[in-house]
Enzyme design. Structure first.
Site, PDB file in Angstrom:
ATOM      1  N   CYS A 147     -19.059  -2.549   7.409  1.00 25.38           N
ATOM      2  CA  CYS A 147     -19.483  -1.929   8.674  1.00 25.38           C
ATOM      3  C   CYS A 147     -20.769  -2.484   9.264  1.00 25.38           C
ATOM      4  CB  CYS A 147     -19.614  -0.427   8.485  1.00 25.38           C
ATOM      5  SG  CYS A 147     -18.007   0.337   8.217  1.00 25.38           S
ATOM      6  N   LYS A 181       0.841  -1.219   0.000  1.00 23.13           N
ATOM      7  CA  LYS A 181       0.000   0.000   0.000  1.00 23.13           C
ATOM      8  C   LYS A 181       0.864   1.252   0.000  1.00 23.13           C
ATOM      9  CE  LYS A 181      -4.368  -1.313   2.102  1.00 23.13           C
ATOM     10  NZ  LYS A 181      -5.347  -1.115   3.167  1.00 23.13           N
TER      11      LYS A 181
END
Ligand SMILES: NC(=O)c1ccc[n+]([C@@H]2O[C@H](COP(=O)([O-])OP(=O)(O)OC[C@H]3O[C@@H](n4cnc5c(N)ncnc54)[C@H](O)[C@@H]3O)[C@@H](O)[C@H]2O)c1
Ligand SMILES: O=c1ccn([C@@H]2O[C@H](COP(=O)(O)OP(=O)(O)O[C@H]3O[C@H](CO)[C@@H](O)[C@H](O)[C@H]3O)[C@@H](O)[C@H]2O)c(=O)[nH]1
Length: 445
Positions: A261, A35
């Site tokens: 979530c 990343k």
């Protein structure tokens, strides 16, 4: 202000980049080497509209940098955001190991007073633990550490716009001074600020997600009733939403909620409640309704075809929602697994998430490069994500490309009457199915 952000996922990266964009000097830190390498090249490791351009602009203007080294990252910062993941453990509780690691790393490397801001969604009481861990592990005991709970409410797919246009910024702290600093940092966003205790802030995040998930499961239950009683759930939702006390948002019936979530946070809140000797019956039902709802298209297809064995089925839309490449808890995972177990051949297409989907979907799935390729010579189509490209696809092409034009739409993308005009058999959620010879099912059946 010099800021460090630990964790460059959907939340940490967007937070860091947006804080840089309003003028702060931000260092984003992550343990993931790939990343950080991509980010240093100005490439976003995630698909989020507008993010890559904003990363490049802020790097050029020297307000944004990336590192794997926590030491170098927090060296100059007086504010440290924690935005690491808090995924689900097997039992539904939140896995706080990344939070624990981040807290220990901060403690070992801080050299001056800091404010720690927790963006990650964490169970009530976790910020007290973070403070205790840092106090325990800090090398120089004279350093002052204040903690602020600043839960994040952005949605994937509209994360930047949500950061600049959110409804509120919640700042929970027992230090007036620390809360003042975080309020000052956020001022340029011009979003209402709500100050609370640390525990209330932690609870606001879970309660908000649980409430939104409840709205979705509620309208999905109503949609199941609508089907049985020949009402139309889109009309019902619109009529309900006109009452300002109810509101129009989050009343879209479909194949349920997914994502990183709602599933995780509803399960975690049930566990948090259980640990406080409270059975959260309502939320348990919300979760159960959602699990059942994810299978609703399969049931419809099984009823329509008797058996799915030997059918070729196109699945359009794999990500858990449009405008993201995120496959976490996407409805496409249980749906496609069941289609394959039932003996169907699956051709799948997503405008952005194909690559991530390959890692989590069964190996039997054939991935396609376009909608046309996916639907060619298929017996039916399943629509699982309402990407604009899928909603705007020319309807006349379905009968042209498919063996038989039968659509099972898990996101109510189309007006059923319109599909009839295109000679498409159409099954959606909470609305009557439309067949070529309008066979309206009797409500007495
Ligand atoms: N994704 C969302 O839309 C969203 C919205 C609001 C809140 N949240 C919450 O925000 C938190 C982060 O979510 P996300 O979706 O961004 O997660 P994510 O998995 O996309 O990113 C987490 C990042 O943290 C990094 N990380 C883990 N441990 C680390 C450590 N010790 N030091 C440095 N980096 C470390 C990982 O490598 C990863 O890049 C979660 O608590 C989540 O519930 C997420
Ligand atoms: O009326 C609706 C609205 C949403 N969904 C589904 O619900 C899921 C979640 O959608 P959404 O809330 O738009 O995306 P998230 O990015 O998961 O955002 C939620 O979760 C984030 C992480 O906690 C919060 O920050 C956000 O406020 C909250 O909306 C998706 O599968 C949607 O398809 C429905 O089925 N019907």
């Amino acid at each position: 202000m010099k800021i460090a952000v630990i964790g460059t996922g959907y939340v940490g990266l967007v937070t860091g980049v947006c804080l840089a964009d309003i003028g702060h000097r931000v260092t984003c830190i992550d343990v993931n080497i790939t990343k950080i390498r991509l980010l240093r090249e100005g490439k976003s490791p995630i698909f989020e509209p507008g993010l890559q351009e904003m990363i490049q602009r802020n790097m050029l203007e020297n307000r944004l940098r990336f590192t794997n080294e926590i030491n170098a990252g927090i060296d100059q910062a007086s504010i440290i955001y924690i935005a690491v993941g808090t995924p689900s453990n097997e039992d539904g509780t939140a896995d706080l190991s990344a939070i624990q690691d981040a807290a220990v790393s901060i403690a070992k490397h801080i050299k001056h007073d800091v404010v720690i801001v927790t963006k990650s969604t964490v169970p009530i009481g976790t910020n007290d633990r973070i403070k205790a861990i840092i106090e325990d592990h800090k090398v120089d005991k004279s350093i002052r550490v204040d903690i602020v709970s600043n839960p994040e409410f952005l949605r994937e797919g509209s994360a930047i716009s949500d950061t600049f246009n959110g409804d509120r910024i919640v700042i929970g702290s027992d230090s007036e001074k620390a809360a003042d600093i975080i309020e000052e940092i956020n001022k340029p966003f011009q979003i209402p600020i709500f100050r609370t205790s640390i525990r209330s802030a932690e609870m606001i995040k879970y309660a908000s997600n649980a409430f939104l998930a409840t709205k979705i499961s509620f309208i999905n239950e109503i949609s199941n009733l609508c089907e049985k009683l020949d009402a139309d759930v889109t009309e019902v939702a619109q009529g309900m939403g006109m009452d300002k006390r109810i509101g129009t948002h989050f009343l879209n019936a479909g194949i349920g909620y997914g994502g990183s979530c709602f599933p995780k946070d509803t399960n975690a809140l049930v566990q948090i409640a259980g640990n406080a000797n409270h059975e959260f019956e309502l939320l348990k039902s919300v979760i159960e309704v959602n699990k059942k709802q994810q299978k609703i298209l399969i049931e419809k297809a099984k009823k329509r075809f008797d058996s799915l064995d030997g059918l070729t089925i196109a699945v359009l839309g794999l990500a858990f929602k449009p405008n993201t490449d995120d496959m976490r808890e996407a409805a496409s995972i249980p749906v496609i697994s069941e289609l394959i177990q039932s003996g169907a051949r699956v051709l799948a297409y997503d405008p952005i998430a194909n690559e991530n989907a390959k890692r989590v979907l069964p190996k039997e799935v054939t991935f396609c490069k376009s909608i046309e390729e996916a639907i060619t010579k298929t017996d039916c189509v399943f629509i699982l994500t309402e990407w604009p490209e899928i909603v705007q696809f020319e309807l006349a092409k379905y009968p042209l490309f498919m063996n038989r034009a039968v659509i099972f739409d898990g996101r109510n993308c189309f007006d059923p009457k319109k599909l009839l005009a295109y000679r498409i058999e159409y099954h959606s959620v909470g609305r009557s199915s439309t067949y070529l010879e309008v066979l309206k099912p009797s409500i007495l059946k």
